[in-house]
Design an enzyme around this catalytic site. Structure first.
Site, mmCIF file in Angstrom:
data_model
loop_
_atom_site.group_PDB
_atom_site.id
_atom_site.type_symbol
_atom_site.label_atom_id
_atom_site.label_comp_id
_atom_site.label_asym_id
_atom_site.label_seq_id
_atom_site.Cartn_x
_atom_site.Cartn_y
_atom_site.Cartn_z
ATOM 1 N N SER A 148 0.880 -1.179 0.000
ATOM 2 C CA SER A 148 0.000 0.000 0.000
ATOM 3 C C SER A 148 0.908 1.218 0.000
ATOM 4 O O SER A 148 2.094 1.122 0.367
ATOM 5 C CB SER A 148 -0.841 -0.008 1.283
ATOM 6 O OG SER A 148 -1.371 1.270 1.551
ATOM 7 N N TYR A 161 -2.234 -1.304 10.320
ATOM 8 C CA TYR A 161 -2.259 -1.499 8.862
ATOM 9 C C TYR A 161 -0.963 -0.982 8.235
ATOM 10 O O TYR A 161 -0.326 -1.668 7.420
ATOM 11 C CB TYR A 161 -3.472 -0.774 8.270
ATOM 12 C CG TYR A 161 -3.601 -0.928 6.767
ATOM 13 C CD1 TYR A 161 -4.013 -2.138 6.216
ATOM 14 C CD2 TYR A 161 -3.312 0.133 5.904
ATOM 15 C CE1 TYR A 161 -4.128 -2.293 4.831
ATOM 16 C CE2 TYR A 161 -3.422 -0.011 4.532
ATOM 17 C CZ TYR A 161 -3.838 -1.222 4.005
ATOM 18 O OH TYR A 161 -3.952 -1.365 2.634
HETATM 19 P P1 NAP Z 1 -11.454 -5.657 -0.544
HETATM 20 O O1 NAP Z 1 -12.364 -5.196 -1.622
HETATM 21 O O2 NAP Z 1 -11.897 -5.542 0.872
HETATM 22 O O3 NAP Z 1 -11.051 -7.171 -0.836
HETATM 23 C C1 NAP Z 1 -10.265 -7.894 0.081
HETATM 24 C C2 NAP Z 1 -10.135 -9.320 -0.423
HETATM 25 O O4 NAP Z 1 -9.370 -10.055 0.543
HETATM 26 C C3 NAP Z 1 -11.472 -10.024 -0.564
HETATM 27 O O5 NAP Z 1 -11.418 -10.890 -1.671
HETATM 28 C C4 NAP Z 1 -11.575 -10.821 0.731
HETATM 29 O O6 NAP Z 1 -12.431 -11.934 0.542
HETATM 30 C C5 NAP Z 1 -10.105 -11.240 0.896
HETATM 31 N N1 NAP Z 1 -9.755 -11.628 2.258
HETATM 32 C C6 NAP Z 1 -9.859 -10.910 3.402
HETATM 33 N N2 NAP Z 1 -9.456 -11.643 4.447
HETATM 34 C C7 NAP Z 1 -9.070 -12.857 3.953
HETATM 35 C C8 NAP Z 1 -8.577 -14.046 4.522
HETATM 36 N N3 NAP Z 1 -8.370 -14.163 5.851
HETATM 37 N N4 NAP Z 1 -8.289 -15.090 3.713
HETATM 38 C C9 NAP Z 1 -8.486 -15.005 2.370
HETATM 39 N N5 NAP Z 1 -8.961 -13.900 1.766
HETATM 40 C C10 NAP Z 1 -9.247 -12.846 2.558
HETATM 41 O O7 NAP Z 1 -10.050 -4.906 -0.610
HETATM 42 P P2 NAP Z 1 -9.217 -4.285 -1.827
HETATM 43 O O8 NAP Z 1 -9.393 -2.839 -1.795
HETATM 44 O O9 NAP Z 1 -9.471 -5.030 -3.084
HETATM 45 O O10 NAP Z 1 -7.735 -4.558 -1.270
HETATM 46 C C11 NAP Z 1 -6.944 -5.627 -1.743
HETATM 47 C C12 NAP Z 1 -5.534 -5.423 -1.231
HETATM 48 O O11 NAP Z 1 -5.070 -4.143 -1.644
HETATM 49 C C13 NAP Z 1 -5.379 -5.454 0.293
HETATM 50 O O12 NAP Z 1 -4.188 -6.110 0.634
HETATM 51 C C14 NAP Z 1 -5.283 -3.987 0.659
HETATM 52 O O13 NAP Z 1 -4.545 -3.791 1.843
HETATM 53 C C15 NAP Z 1 -4.560 -3.440 -0.545
HETATM 54 N N6 NAP Z 1 -4.773 -2.015 -0.756
HETATM 55 C C16 NAP Z 1 -6.017 -1.525 -0.996
HETATM 56 C C17 NAP Z 1 -6.180 -0.158 -1.196
HETATM 57 C C18 NAP Z 1 -7.512 0.474 -1.490
HETATM 58 O O14 NAP Z 1 -7.593 1.707 -1.497
HETATM 59 N N7 NAP Z 1 -8.576 -0.269 -1.737
HETATM 60 C C19 NAP Z 1 -5.068 0.679 -1.132
HETATM 61 C C20 NAP Z 1 -3.816 0.144 -0.881
HETATM 62 C C21 NAP Z 1 -3.678 -1.216 -0.700
HETATM 63 P P3 NAP Z 1 -13.214 -12.660 1.764
HETATM 64 O O15 NAP Z 1 -13.656 -11.585 2.684
HETATM 65 O O16 NAP Z 1 -14.317 -13.416 1.099
HETATM 66 O O17 NAP Z 1 -12.217 -13.585 2.374
#
Ligand code: NAP
Length: 255
Positions: A148, A161
């Site tokens: 991130s 985080y």
């Molecule tokens: P999201 O929409 O909340 O999706 C998170 C994904 O992780 C979902 O598929 C969820 O599925 C899965 N997950 C959560 N806990 C899990 C577990 N214990 N085992 C297996 N799967 C799990 O989030 P996103 O925005 O796409 O973020 C994805 C990644 O990008 C994360 O690592 C986040 O830190 C990073 N990121 C996001 C942003 C942003 O602005 N969105 C910015 C920087 C970095 P289930 O709940 O069904 O398990």
């Protein structure tokens, strides 16, 4: 041809957190680039939608609901993907959570542990399964760890985080050196992306305006824009790129 270097034809990819958001778009983009792709997450229904989108591209996939904190389950996942599709040569460690926004003094240790269990230990478990199997077959591969912008600069009031995403950068650099030249390992560091993850902050007008004031591109990213970076890092287009922290943050960390 330059564009051929972006192809993932013949690759087998596992994308954790592949049921929605950045992971779903990355899984589909990798399938569009020619890879067979297995998205991994806990919720079977959401995962099925991703596998249907992957199948629609003509690529192979597998429905395998799995929690990344379950070590034996992750081992079974890699075994089954290898048996049914082929050895995994691309891993995107993308599953992540950020349930806490607030004072560090008020943070309970269970929340800290949960964030590290998913964001760091989950990524480590998957990376180790991936690396061991590639070493056993004397193969090659590409690992993309989703960090991130909070893995590079401070995100105030998001201490666990921010610490977990800095740990992902450390994991990336260490593995990049240890596993060279066989496995390239890079971190992908998105800024604010339009997913469920950021729904809360995007819906709150004053927080949203504060965040946008800090993003030179003055907008949130679409998950497809981050997925494109993941395809690049996984592909031969990045054949001399390893140990890098690739920012897709609209310029946030450049300030
Ligand atoms: P999201 O929409 O909340 O999706 C998170 C994904 O992780 C979902 O598929 C969820 O599925 C899965 N997950 C959560 N806990 C899990 C577990 N214990 N085992 C297996 N799967 C799990 O989030 P996103 O925005 O796409 O973020 C994805 C990644 O990008 C994360 O690592 C986040 O830190 C990073 N990121 C996001 C942003 C942003 O602005 N969105 C910015 C920087 C970095 P289930 O709940 O069904 O398990």
């Amino acid at each position: 041809m330059a564009l051929d270097r972006f192809s993932l034809e013949g690759s087998v990819a596992v994308v954790t957190g592949g049921s929605r958001g950045i992971g779903e778009e990355t899984a589909v983009a990798m399938a569009e680039a020619g890879a067979d792709v297995v998205p991994v997450a806990r919720s079977e229904d959401a995962l099925r939608e991703t596998t249907e989108r992957i199948e629609a591209t003509g690529s192979e996939t597998l429905l395998f609901p799995q929690d990344v904190t379950d070590r034996e389950g992750i081992e079974r996942l890699f075994e089954e993907v290898e048996e049914r599709i082929g050895p995994v040569d691309v891993l995107v460690n993308n599953a992540g959570v950020n349930p806490y926004f607030g004072s560090t003094n008020e943070l309970d240790p269970e929340t800290w542990e949960h964030i590290f269990a998913v964001n760091v230990q989950g990524a480590f478990t998957c990376a180790q399964q991936f690396g061991r199997r590639i070493a056993e077959r004397e193969g090659t591969g590409s690992l993309v760890n989703v960090s991130s912008v909070g893995g590079v600069v401070a995100l105030p009031y998001q201490t666990p985080y921010t610490a977990s995403k800095h740990a992902i950068v450390g994991l990336t650099k260490s593995l990049a050196v240890e596993w060279a030249p066989d496995i390239r390992v890079n971190a992908l560091a998105p800024g604010y992306v339009k997913t469920e993850f950021t729904a809360g902050v995007r819906e709150n007008e004053s927080i949203r305006e504060d965040i946008l004031a800090n993003i030179p591109q003055d907008r949130f990213a679409d998950p497809e824009e981050v997925a494109a970076s993941a395809v690049y890092l996984a592909s031969d287009a990045a054949s001399y790129v390893t140990g890098e922290v690739h920012l897709a943050d609209g310029g946030m960390a450049a300030q």
